[in-house]
Enzyme design. Structure first.
Site, PDB file in Angstrom:
ATOM      1  N   HIS A 246    -111.905 -21.106 -47.316  1.00  0.00           N
ATOM      2  CA  HIS A 246    -111.472 -22.400 -47.839  1.00  0.00           C
ATOM      3  C   HIS A 246    -111.468 -22.445 -49.360  1.00  0.00           C
ATOM      4  CE1 HIS A 246    -112.684 -24.368 -43.738  1.00  0.00           C
ATOM      5  NE2 HIS A 246    -111.543 -23.696 -43.676  1.00  0.00           N
TER       6      HIS A 246
ATOM      7  N   CYS B 186     -98.499 -26.268 -62.064  1.00  0.00           N
ATOM      8  CA  CYS B 186     -98.245 -24.961 -62.668  1.00  0.00           C
ATOM      9  C   CYS B 186     -99.168 -23.873 -62.140  1.00  0.00           C
ATOM     10  CB  CYS B 186     -98.324 -25.032 -64.189  1.00  0.00           C
ATOM     11  SG  CYS B 186    -100.004 -25.242 -64.844  1.00  0.00           S
TER      12      CYS B 186
END
Length: 241
Positions: free
Chosen positions: A111, A122
């Site tokens: 995770h 970005c």
């Protein structure tokens, strides 16, 4: 067990509660105390609601997770790694396995990691510590310094898919292991929980160590309900003997 036995250990939030990091689903978990806290780690509300993001940053600031220290459970797995081939598949994002001394190459963070933040636009990463410094300095929802986009932890939030490369690696380990130990996981979050079934179908012996019942207990050759910080070192002593 022989020195060639491959052990896979899936760890969930329960292994880190003794380090002061609360779990989500347990009887004393974060969601039991504050059901609305689920929004703070769910990608939809996080991206669309400024108030949710501000609450999430305050939660991270106040939780002190970056200062958490490994406990006896984490250290026991380091001892096991020294005795047998071991891979840790962790649902946790706290980095405590590595902090305890587990080689990073032997830990798959299913995770992601809360030690870093990532811009959703970005994709540039920076440290969580730097982001929390900005919050402490008065930025309630610090944007990306590069493009002004939304920053989120470099974790897989609820509603986001797991990295398919990481998941494929984890499935390969589950399929190859001789012993699969699930520690401190409710085994309710998929696809990570499904690794248990992969391992059992491939012939691995299963041990489940969790305070509450899990959907996979009936597949286990051993179910342990004792506190992890004492039960896991005891299990490691048996397995490594």
């Amino acid at each position: 067990m022989t020195s060639r036995t491959l052990v896979a250990v899936l760890t969930g939030a329960g292994i880190s509660t003794d380090s002061g990091i609360p779990d989500y689903r347990g009887p004393n978990g974060l969601w039991q105390r504050d059901p609305s806290a689920q929004d703070l780690v769910t990608i939809g509300p996080y991206l669309t609601d400024t108030e949710v993001r501000q609450r999430a940053w305050l939660m991270r600031r106040d939780a002190g997770a970056l200062g958490a220290e490994p406990n006896a459970g984490h250290r026991a797995l380091v001892e096991l790694e020294r005795a047998l081939p071991l891979r840790v598949l962790t649902q946790n994002v706290d980095g405590l396995h590595q902090k305890a001394g587990m080689p990073a190459r032997k830990v798959l963070e299913l995770h992601g990691t809360a030690q870093q933040v990532q811009c959703v636009r970005c994709r540039v990463r920076s440290t969580m510590a730097e982001a929390l410094e900005r919050v402490a300095a008065g930025e309630p929802d610090p944007p990306c310094r590069e493009c002004g986009g939304i920053l989120k932890p470099a974790t897989v939030m609820f509603g986001e898919p797991l990295d398919p490369v990481v998941l494929e690696q984890a499935a390969g380990i589950a399929q190859a292991c001789d012993l699969f130990v699930a520690v401190g996981s409710s085994l309710q979050v998929h696809p990570a929980a499904g690794l248990v079934e992969v391992a059992v179908k491939a012939g691995a012996r299963l041990v489940v160590m969790n305070a509450e019942p899990t959907p996979y207990d009936e597949l286990a050759s051993e179910v342990v309900r004792e506190p992890i910080s004492t039960a896991l070192p005891a299990l490691v002593a048996r397995v490594a003997a």
